[in-house]
Design an enzyme around this catalytic site. Structure first.
Site, PDB file in Angstrom:
ATOM      1  N   SER A  45      82.962  77.415   4.743  1.00  0.00           N
ATOM      2  CA  SER A  45      82.521  78.930   4.551  1.00  0.00           C
ATOM      3  C   SER A  45      83.455  79.742   3.504  1.00  0.00           C
ATOM      4  O   SER A  45      83.105  80.856   2.942  1.00  0.00           O
ATOM      5  CB  SER A  45      82.967  79.665   5.767  1.00  0.00           C
ATOM      6  OG  SER A  45      82.173  79.559   6.827  1.00  0.00           O
ATOM      7  N   CYS A 242      79.320  83.366  13.406  1.00  0.00           N
ATOM      8  CA  CYS A 242      79.341  84.004  12.184  1.00  0.00           C
ATOM      9  C   CYS A 242      78.375  84.253  11.218  1.00  0.00           C
ATOM     10  O   CYS A 242      77.829  85.002  11.471  1.00  0.00           O
ATOM     11  CB  CYS A 242      80.525  82.884  11.502  1.00  0.00           C
ATOM     12  SG  CYS A 242      81.506  83.697  10.106  1.00  0.00           S
ATOM     13  N   ASN A 282      86.440  84.245   9.765  1.00  0.00           N
ATOM     14  CA  ASN A 282      86.450  84.080   8.661  1.00  0.00           C
ATOM     15  C   ASN A 282      85.169  84.502   8.003  1.00  0.00           C
ATOM     16  O   ASN A 282      83.954  83.703   8.013  1.00  0.00           O
ATOM     17  CB  ASN A 282      86.308  82.526   8.130  1.00  0.00           C
ATOM     18  CG  ASN A 282      86.389  82.186   6.840  1.00  0.00           C
ATOM     19  OD1 ASN A 282      86.273  82.992   5.929  1.00  0.00           O
ATOM     20  ND2 ASN A 282      86.255  80.844   6.618  1.00  0.00           N
ATOM     21  N   HIS A 321      84.579  82.721  15.470  1.00  0.00           N
ATOM     22  CA  HIS A 321      84.598  81.162  15.766  1.00  0.00           C
ATOM     23  C   HIS A 321      85.109  80.679  16.837  1.00  0.00           C
ATOM     24  O   HIS A 321      86.202  80.336  16.975  1.00  0.00           O
ATOM     25  CB  HIS A 321      85.355  80.494  14.378  1.00  0.00           C
ATOM     26  CG  HIS A 321      84.628  80.788  13.231  1.00  0.00           C
ATOM     27  ND1 HIS A 321      83.825  79.722  12.506  1.00  0.00           N
ATOM     28  CD2 HIS A 321      84.654  81.803  12.299  1.00  0.00           C
ATOM     29  CE1 HIS A 321      83.301  80.451  11.185  1.00  0.00           C
ATOM     30  NE2 HIS A 321      83.808  81.705  11.146  1.00  0.00           N
ATOM     31  N   GLU A 323      84.687  77.898  18.284  1.00  0.00           N
ATOM     32  CA  GLU A 323      85.101  76.440  17.924  1.00  0.00           C
ATOM     33  C   GLU A 323      86.735  76.655  17.218  1.00  0.00           C
ATOM     34  O   GLU A 323      87.427  75.487  17.283  1.00  0.00           O
ATOM     35  CB  GLU A 323      84.268  75.734  16.974  1.00  0.00           C
ATOM     36  CG  GLU A 323      84.669  75.923  15.391  1.00  0.00           C
ATOM     37  CD  GLU A 323      83.891  77.230  14.986  1.00  0.00           C
ATOM     38  OE1 GLU A 323      83.590  78.057  15.730  1.00  0.00           O
ATOM     39  OE2 GLU A 323      84.029  77.473  13.639  1.00  0.00           O
TER      40      GLU A 323
END
Lengths: 347, 1048
Positions: A45, A242, A282, A321, A323
Site C-alpha cells: 500500500s 482498506c 494505512n 486492517h 490482518e
C-alpha cells in the site's frame, strides 16, 4: 555520509545517508506504529510513498524475512531518527543498511522526524526527494497519477491457492499483504486475480474480496474492477478491506476523497457507538460521508469520524486492517465473520 | 452511557505512609481520581493517614479524613458522611486489602456500599495465588510450572522436578522475600530437606524459575462495556529475578518485534477481560525466545501506571476514575490533546528510561537487588533516543551516577557486578565497555539485551575520544547523543558549569519537544515537554512566568513532603495570576502531572537542565524552596552560570551563609543565640583533639548534607578517629558539636518576608535530641511548649529572619533543656514537617510564603493549636535483613503518618491501630528508674507486663508485678522469642545502649517485632506517652477541619 530530504515547499533537511545511494522520490507520509518496521516497509500500500517513522527507534530488533508483507521493500524512501545498524543479521543475512542497499532503497537517518510529522499534519502530505545531489531536484510530479497498483504487485494473472476452507473466494489483488492472504486462507480457498485479468471469465467462487492497495481508488486503471464489483453487488457476497472498501463504495456510487495526511499507524480506535477496537490503518483516501450509497456505515473512527466499516445484506468492508501486521489483532473476527456470511449466502 | 447516578458520595482510600514499594505514586493516582470524580459532580471524601500528600488537601477532595486506614475508621466515615460508594483502586495494596476486608466484615452489604471500578470478585481472583493459577489454567494461558514436594513422598516428588532453577516456597513466606531460588536439583534437595527439618510443614511448593528471561509489562485499561486498550508496554532492562520496581525500565519496549508485542498484548487483553477488570491494571510477562509466561496482574493503579502515565501523557488514574463513574473509553476526552478520545493507544516518538533510586548512600546494607524491593524512589529520563533518555535518567539520580560513569574497580570485581544484580550494574556495563569487555558476554551474564549494550557503547565511543584540558570541539555531537555537561566535564576536566556557560554563549542549546500521546499526529494543547538537540522547537511563550524546581527522586529525607510544597506553590502562583513552570524528574509525583502547572519540563533537577529552561523561556524567577536540599545545593551554581540573580525568596548568598555550618555557627555566636558548644576542625587530628576538649559525646556535622548524612553521635574515642577520617573524604571542614543529653528537640517552621514572620507551628519530639528529626515521633498541640520557651523561640526566629533576610519558608531545629533554647540547624527552605503543620493548622503556609517571595509583605499571625496531632515515622527495616532497628542522627524512615485527636492519648492510640493487652519491658539499667511510672500506669490499666530478668527484678522491687521472660542464652522458659512469635506480646518497650557495639543483644527481638508488626517503643519518654493511651480510650474519627475548631 550527508544526504538530503527535500520537500516540495522548499524545505531541505540534512541527515546521514544509508541504504542505497540512488535518489528516491514519492509522497511523504508518516506512520506512528512503534513496532513492525519491516512489515511497514514491505507493505504494497506504500507504493509511490516515502515513509517517515514517527517512532525514533528503528531496526531495533533483528530483521526476519518471515515478517515481510511482500517480496520487496515497497516504499521509495525511508526517513528515520535513530535507525540501528549494528544488530545481528537475523535470517536476512545482512544488517539494515545492507538490506536497504540490496533493495535499492535510499534512506536518511538522524532526522528530526517529529518536525516532519508535524509539518505533514499541518500542511498535508508533501512530495519529496531523498538525494545525495540536491542540485538535481527540479519538479515534483504527483505520484498518485501513476498506476501504482501494477507496481505494487509481486505477480500478476490468476492463481488458485488451497486454504483451510472449502468455500472459494475470488480475491482481487490490488497489492495485498501476505498476512492478509494468510488470514484468508485460514478460512477459505482463494482464487487470486490481479486487476488486469479477465475477472468475468472466472467462475466457481462463493464470494468476492477486494484487497488493500496503493494510491487513488478513482484512478482510471481501476475502472474495470469497480465495474466488476458493481455488476456483482447483490449477487455474490462482496468483502473488502482498506483500498478494497473504497473500491466497493465507488461501485455503490459513492465518492472518495484524498485526506489531508491520512491515517497510518497501529493505534486508531474505531467504534460502532458502543464497542471500541484498536486497529491498524494505512490509507490516504477515504469514503466521502456525504455520498453514502445504498449501504450502512456501521463503524467510524473515534477521533475524526472517518467511515471505517460499511455493510449491506451481501456486503461488508472495513477501512482498517483486521490482518494488522503490524498492529493489534482486535478485529481478526472480521475473517470468521466473512466466513459466516459466505456460508449463510450459500444456504 | 451517561455517568452513574446511583451513587453520590464516594470515599476514596489512600495508601497511607510512604513505604518501600508503595510511595508517592499513589498520591498522584489518588489525587487524579479525586479531581476526575469531582469533575463529574460527585462528592468526594478522602481517607489517608499520610499528611504529606497533596490529596489530603481540600483543593483535591470535598472532605478530608487524615485518620488511620482501618475498617473501624471507614465504618465511622461511612456513617458520618453518608457514603454510598468506595473507590479502592487508587491507594495501592493498602486500599485494595481494606476493600476486601470491608466486604468480608459485611460492612459493604450492611451499608449498601458499591465498590466502583473493578469489582471485589475480580480483585480477589487476581490477587489470590491459587484462584489466579486456576483461572489462567482455564484460559490456557502459560504460567510457570508448579510442583509439590510432599514430606511423605520426598524422593519421588523431587525426581519429577526438572533439574533447572526453581523457586522454593513454603505455605508461609521465608523472611518475607516470597521464595528462595534453588539453581539445580542438588540445591533443591538440600533446601527441601532443611525446610522439612526446621518447619512443621507437610509439603514444599516449587515453581519453575523464569530468572533471566525478559520482563515485560503492559498497562491495560478496560471499561464496563468490555472495551480494552493497552496504554503502553514497558521493557525491563534487568531480566526476570529483579523486581520491576528495582529494574531499569524502558518505555516503549525497544527489542520486541511486532509479533512479540502483539502476542503479549493479545494475552493481556484476554486475561484482563477474563478477570472482569473495570479500570486500570498492570500485567507482567516473562518472555524468552517467542514464548511467554504470565507473572502477575495488579488490578489497580500502581507504580507502573504512574510511570506509564508520565511516560505516555495518558493519565491512567484520571481515565480509570471516569470508567468507574460509568463512562466508556470512547466517551472520555483525552485530556492532553483535548480533541481526541481516551479510546486509543498512545504512540510515543521518544524513549523513556526509569532508574530506581536506592538508599545505599544512606544505609550500609547489602547492595544486591532482587525480588525484594529496596529502592525508595525513581527517576525518569526522556529523550529522542535510548542514549539520551538513559543519560538524563542517570543525571537525575542526584548521586555519584550523575557526575561520573566510570568505576575504578578490578576487572574481576567488575564482572561480578555485571553478573549479580545490584544498583551499580549499569555503571559496571559502562565501565566494561570502556575496557573493551566482550559485549556478548556482558549481555549473557547481565541479561541485558545486546541492543541496549550497543546503545550504551555509542555513548562510550564518543566519550572515549574526549581530550583532557579543554571543552571538546564536537560538543554539539556530544549533546545530540544526550550526554550531560557533568559527564562531559568528568572526561575533559573542565567544570560542568563552565561548559554550560560556554554552550549558552555558543548557542548550543536544546529544543523542547512535547509529549502528546500521539507522536505528533494530532495537535496538542498541553505543554508537557522534554529537551533534545534537534531542529524544531515546540516551546510556548513563557515569558514572565515563574519556575519551580521539584526535589527529584524520592529518597530518605527528601520525598513526598517537597512535592506537596511544589504543587501548593504552583496553585498559589496560579491564583496570584502568574504563569508557572514546573521542572522535575520524578514520575511518582503530582507536580509532574501536566495538568498542574502552565508548562511542565520533565528534566533532571540539575543546574544544566534548569539553566537551559531559564535561558530558553526567559522566565522571571526561580523558586528553589520546595526542592529540598537539592535546591539549596544548586541555587548558587545556577545564578553563577547565568551571571545574574534569579532565585526568589531568601537570596543565594544568604542560603550559603545558612548552609555553611561554620559560618552559621559563628553568626549565631555573634547574635548571642545559644547553640550546643562547638568547634571547627580542619583535619582528622584536629577533629579528635577538639572533640575531646568539648567532651564526648559529640556530633560531627559537615556542610550541605541531606538528611544528616555523615552525622552521628559519637561516644568513644576509637570510633571518633574512624569517623573523623571518613568525614574528611567528603568535606573540607567539619563542625564538632557537643551532643546535648536529656534535651528535647523541636522543629519550628516559619514564614517570613525578611523582617516580619509567622510561626507555622512548633513540633515537639517525644524522643530525646539525637534522634533525627525525620525519624522522631512528634507532637503538635495545645500547651506542649511552655510560654517561656515559646517566647524565646520567637525571639530567635525574629533575629534569624533579620540576620539572614529570610524570605519565604524556613525551618529551625532547636534543642530545649529546661528553659534554654539551643539552635541546632536552620534551613532556608520548606521542610519535611511543613505539610504536617499545614494540615494541623489548616493554614496554607505555602501560599503565604509564595506571596512573600513574590514581594508582598507578610501580615504576621499567631496560630494556637486546638487539637493534638502526632507524627509517626515508618521505617524500612523489614526490607533490609541486615539492618538494625536503632535510631540516631542518620535518618532511616521512609514516610510518616499523622494521627489527630482531641486529646493526646486519643491521637497516640490511633497510631497503634490495635488493642494492647500485654507489654514486654526490657530496658538498660540507667532507664530503669524512668520506666517505673510507665509500668505503674500499665499495671493500673490491667495490662500484663512481661520483662527480662533484670528489668523484672527491678520492677518487682518497686511493687510492680511482672512476669519474667528469658533470652535464648539463658536456656530457660518461657523464652521471649517464643512469646513474641506466638503473638502473646502486643507491644515491646526496649531501650539500648546508645554506643555502637552494645546494640547487638536486642537485635533479634527488635527484628522479630518488625517482622510481626508488634509496636516497638525504643524511648522512655515515648513509652510514658503511650502508657496513657492504652486501655479504655474512646476513639472518634473526624474531618480534618473539625480538629481545627476549638471545642465548645
Amino acid at each position: 555520509m550527508k544526504r538530503y530530504l527535500i520537500t516540495e515547499d522548499g524545505t531541505v533537511i540534512v541527515g546521514s545517508g544509508y541504504g542505497s545511494p540512488v535518489t528516491g522520490y514519492g509522497e511523504l507520509v508518516f506512520t506512528t506504529s512503534m513496532t513492525g518496521y519491516l512489515e511497514s516497509l514491505t507493505d504494497p500500500s506504500y507504493v509511490g510513498q516515502m515513509l517517515v517513522f514517527a517512532s525514533p527507534t528503528i531496526s531495533n530488533y533483528e530483521l526476519h524475512k518471515g515478517v515481510m508483507e511482500s517480496q520487496r521493500v515497497k516504499v521509495s524512501g525511508v526517513i528515520t531518527r535513530d535507525a540501528h545498524m549494528e544488530l545481528p543479521a537475523g535470517s536476512l543475512g545482512g544488517d539494515f543498511d545492507r538490506f536497504l542497499r540490496d533493495e535499492g532503497i535510499p534512506a536518511i537517518d538522524g532526522v528530526d522526524t517529529r518536525f516532519i510529522v508535524r509539518k505533514i499534519r499541518q500542511g498535508g502530505v508533501l512530495r519529496a526527494y531523498i538525494t545525495d545531489n540536491p542540485e538535481a531536484v527540479k519538479d515534483f510530479p504527483d505520484p498518485m497519477n501513476e498506476d501504482l497498483v501494477t507496481k505494487a504487485l509481486d505477480s500478476t494473472g490468476i492463481r488458485n491457492i488451497k486454504g483451510n476452507g472449502e468455500e472459494r473466494i475470488l480475491f482481487i489483488d490490488l497489492g495485498s499483504k501476505k498476512t492478509l492472504r494468510d488470514m484468508m486462507l485460514n478460512h477459505f480457498s482463494l482464487t487470486v486475480a490481479s486487476p488486469d485479468s479477465d475477472l468475468d471469465s472466472i467462475d466457481h467462487y462463493d464470494a468476492i474480496f477486494v484487497s488493500n492497495g496503493p494510491g487513488d481508488p478513482q484512478h482510471p486503471s481501476l475502472k474495470p474492477v469497480v465495474e466488476f464489483i458493481r455488476k456483482n453487488l447483490g449477487r455474490k457476497p462482496v468483502f473488502g478491506i482498506c483500498f478494497g472498501l473504497q473500491i466497493i463504495a465507488l461501485a455503490y456510487g459513492s465518492k472518495t476523497y484524498k485526506m489531508k495526511f491520512g491515517h497510518r499507524g497501529s493505534n486508531h480506535a474505531v467504534s460502532d457507538g458502543r464497542r471500541v477496537f484498536i486497529t491498524t490503518h494505512n490509507h490516504g483516501y477515504a469514503v466521502d460521508p456525504d455520498t453514502i450509497g445504498d449501504f450502512h456505515v456501521t463503524e467510524r473512527d473515534v477521533n475524526d469520524g472517518t467511515v471505517e466499516m460499511i455493510e449491506d445484506d451481501m456486503m461488508m468492508a472495513v477501512q482498517y486492517h483486521p490482518e494488522a501486521s503490524p498492529g493489534p489483532h482486535d478485529t481478526r473476527w472480521f475473517f470468521s465473520e466473512m466466513r459466516r456470511r459466505t456460508d449463510a449466502a450459500k444456504r | 452511557m451517561p455517568r452513574r447516578d446511583d451513587i453520590h458520595r464516594i470515599l476514596v482510600i489512600g495508601s497511607g505512609p510512604v513505604v518501600i514499594g508503595q510511595a508517592a505514586e499513589f498520591d498522584y493516582s489518588g489525587s487524579q481520581a479525586c479531581l476526575s470524580l469531582r469533575e463529574e459532580g460527585y462528592y468526594v471524601v478522602l481517607l489517608n493517614s499520610n499528611p504529606a500528600t497533596i490529596q489530603t488537601d481540600h483543593r483535591i477532595a470535598d472532605r478530608v479524613y487524615i485518620e488511620p486506614i482501618t475498617v473501624e475508621a471507614v465504618e465511622r466515615i461511612i456513617e458520618k458522611e453518608n457514603i454510598d460508594a468506595i473507590e479502592p483502586h487508587m491507594g495501592g495494596q493498602t486500599a485494595l486489602n481494606l476493600a476486601v476486608k470491608l466486604k468480608k466484615a459485611g460492612i459493604l452489604d450492611r451499608y449498601g456500599i458499591k465498590i466502583i471500578g473493578t469489582p471485589v470478585e475480580s480483585i480477589e481472583l487476581a490477587e489470590d495465588r491459587e484462584k489466579f493459577y486456576e483461572f489462567l489454567l482455564k484460559l490456557n494461558e502459560p504460567q510457570p510450572a508448579r510442583y509439590k514436594i510432599r514430606r511423605e513422598n520426598f524422593e519421588e516428588d523431587i525426581a519429577a522436578i526438572p533439574d533447572r532453577p526453581v523457586i522454593v516456597r513454603t505455605s508461609f513466606s521465608l523472611g518475607g522475600t516470597g521464595g528462595n531460588i534453588a539453581r539445580n536439583r542438588e540445591a533443591l534437595t538440600s533446601m527441601a530437606e532443611s525446610i522439612f527439618r526446621s518447619f512443621d510443614v507437610d509439603y514444599v511448593e516449587v515453581n519453575e524459575s523464569l530468572e533471566g528471561m525478559k520482563e515485560i509489562e503492559y498497562e491495560v485499561i478496560r471499561d464496563s462495556f468490555g472495551n480494552c486498550i493497552t496504554v503502553c508496554n514497558m521493557e525491563n532492562i534487568d531480566p526476570m529475578g529483579v523486581h520491576t520496581g528495582e529494574s531499569i525500565v524502558v518505555t516503549p519496549s525497544q527489542t520486541l518485534s511486532d509479533i512479540e508485542y502483539q502476542m503479549l498484548r493479545d494475552s493481556a487483553i484476554r486475561i484482563i477481560s477474563g478477570l472482569g477488570i473495570q479500570g486500570a491494571c498492570n500485567i507482567q510477562f516473562a518472555l524468552s525466545e517467542g514464548k511467554y509466561y504470565i507473572i502477575e496482574v495488579n488490578p489497580r493503579t500502581s507504580r507502573s501506571s504512574a510511570l506509564a502515565s508520565k511516560a505516555t501523557g495518558y493519565p491512567i488514574a484520571r481515565i480509570a476514575a471516569k470508567i468507574a463513574a460509568g463512562y466508556g473509553l470512547h466517551e472520555i476526552v483525552n485530556p492532553i490533546t483535548k480533541n481526541t478520545y481516551a479510546a486509543f493507544e498512545p504512540s510515543l516518538d521518544y524513549v523513556t528510561v526509569k532508574i530506581p533510586r536506592w538508599p545505599f548512600d544512606k544505609f550500609s546494607v547489602d547492595r544486591t537487588i532482587g525480588v525484594q524491593m529496596k529502592s525508595i524512589g525513581e527517576v525518569m529520563g526522556i529523550g529522542r533516543t535510548f542514549e539520551e533518555a538513559l543519560m538524563k535518567a542517570m543525571a537525575s539520580l542526584d548521586n555519584s551516577f550523575a557526575t561520573s560513569i566510570r568505576l575504578r574497580l578490578k576487572d574481576d570485581d567488575l564482572w561480578a557486578l555485571i553478573e549479580k544484580p545490584n544498583d551499580r550494574r549499569i555503571l559496571a556495563v559502562f565501565e566494561g565497555l570502556f575496557r573493551n569487555f566482550d559485549i556478548k558476554r556482558m549481555s549473557r551474564l547481565s541479561g541485558y539485551d545486546e541492543y541496549f549494550i550497543h546503545k550504551m557503547n555509542n555513548i562510550v565511543k564518543i566519550l572515549r575520544n574526549i581530550d583532557l584540558g579543554h571543552i571538546p570541539e564536537n560538543l554539539m555531537q556530544l549533546k545530540k547523543i544526550g550526554i550531560p555537561d557533568e559527564i562531559i566535564s568528568s572526561f575533559c576536566g573542565i567544570p560542568a558549569d563552565e561548559i554550560t556557560r560556554y554552550r549558552i554563549e555558543k548557542n548550543i542549546m536544546p529544543v523542547y519537544k512535547r509529549i502528546d500521546t500521539c507522536s505528533g499526529e494530532f495537535e496538542v494543547i498541553v505543554p508537557y515537554m522534554y529537551s533534545t538537540y534537534e531542529d524544531e522547537d515546540e516551546i510556548p511563550d513563557l515569558k514572565n512566568s515563574v519556575m519551580i524546581i521539584g526535589s527529584g527522586p524520592n529518597r530518605i529525607a527528601q520525598g513526598l513532603e517537597f512535592d506537596y510544597g511544589s504543587v501548593k506553590a504552583i496553585l498559589a502562583l496560579r491564583d496570584m495570576g502568574y504563569k508557572s513552570i514546573m521542572l522535575n524528574s520524578n514520575p511518582e509525583t503530582v507536580s509532574t502531572d501536566f495538568d498542574i502547572s502552565d508548562a511542565l519540563f520533565f528534566e533532571p533537577v540539575t543546574p544544566e537542565y534548569i539553566v537551559n529552561v531559564i535561558v530558553k523561556t526567559s522566565c522571571s524567577g526561580l523558586i528553589v524552596q520546595f526542592s529540598g536540599q537539592t535546591g539549596q545545593n544548586i541555587a548558587k551554581r545556577i545564578e553563577d552560570i547565568l551571571g545574574r540573580s534569579i532565585v526568589l525568596g531568601t537570596s543565594t548568598e544568604d542560603i550559603e551563609r545558612v548552609e555553611d555550618r561554620t559560618t552559621f555557627s559563628q553568626t549565631l555566636e555573634s547574635l548571642h543565640i545559644l547553640q550546643p558548644p562547638f568547634a571547627i576542625a580542619e583535619n582528622e587530628n584536629d577533629t579528635v583533639k577538639k572533640a575531646l576538649t568539648l567532651g564526648l559525646p559529640i556530633i560531627l556535622r559537615s556542610s550541605h548534607v541531606i538528611g544528616g548524612r555523615s552525622m552521628e553521635i559519637i561516644y568513644d574515642v576509637d570510633y571518633l578517629a574512624e569517623r573523623a577520617r571518613d568525614v574528611f573524604t567528603v568535606s573540607r571542614n567539619v563542625l564538632v558539636s557537643k551532643y546535648l543529653e536529656n534535651a528535647i528537640e523541636m522543629d519550628v517552621d516559619f514564614v517570613s518576608d525578611g523582617s516580619s514572620y509567622s510561626i507555622c507551628g512548633v513540633l515537639v519530639h517525644i524522643e530525646e535530641a539525637g534522634v533525627h528529626s525525620g525519624d522522631a515521633t512528634m507532637i503538635y498541640g495545645p500547651d506542649v511548649v511552655n510560654k517561656k520557651v515559646r517566647e524565646r523561640i520567637e525571639r530567635i526566629v525574629e533575629s534569624l529572619v533579620k540576620e539572614f533576610r529570610l524570605i519565604g519558608l524556613s525551618n529551625l531545629q532547636i534543642a530545649v533543656r529546661g528553659e534554654d533554647v539551643y539552635v541546632i540547624e536552620l534551613n532556608a527552605r520548606s521542610s519535611r514537617s511543613l505539610p504536617f503543620i499545614s494540615k494541623a493548622t489548616g493554614v496554607d503556609w505555602v501560599r503565604l510564603a509564595v506571596e512573600c517571595m513574590m514581594g508582598s509583605p507578610l501580615r504576621p499571625m499567631r496560630i494556637e493549636a486546638s487539637s493534638y496531632f502526632v507524627k509517626v515515622s515508618v521505617f524500612p527495616f523489614s526490607k533490609f535483613q541486615d539492618m538494625d532497628v536503632v535510631f540516631g542522627p542518620e535518618m532511616k524512615s521512609t514516610g510518616e503518618a499523622m494521627y489527630p485527636g482531641r486529646t493526646l492519648p486519643e491521637a497516640l492510640r490511633k497510631s497503634l491501630q490495635k488493642d494492647v493487652r500485654s507489654v514486654l519491658i526490657t530496658v538498660r539499667d540507667e532507664d530503669k528508674p524512668r520506666i517505673l511510672e510507665t509500668a505503674r500506669i500499665l499495671q493500673e490499666k490491667g495490662i500484663t507486663i512481661y520483662a527480662t530478668a533484670g528489668t523484672s527484678i527491678y520492677l518487682r522491687d518497686h511493687g510492680i508485678k511482672a512476669q519474667t521472660l528469658y533470652r535464648i542464652r539463658d536456656r530457660r522458659e518461657p523464652k521471649i522469642l517464643d512469646l513474641l512469635s506466638s503473638g502473646a506480646i502486643d507491644m515491646v518497650i526496649n531501650t539500648t545502649e546508645m554506643s555502637t557495639g552494645a546494640v547487638r543483644d536486642g537485635f533479634r527481638i527488635r527484628r522479630l517485632c518488625i517482622m510481626r508488626g508488634v509496636p516497638l517503643i525504643m524511648n522512655i519518654n515515648l513509652a510514658r506517652a503511650y502508657a496513657d493511651s492504652l486501655g479504655d480510650v474512646r476513639l472518634e474519627y473526624r474531618e480534618i477541619s473539625e480538629y481545627l475548631r476549638v471545642e465548645a
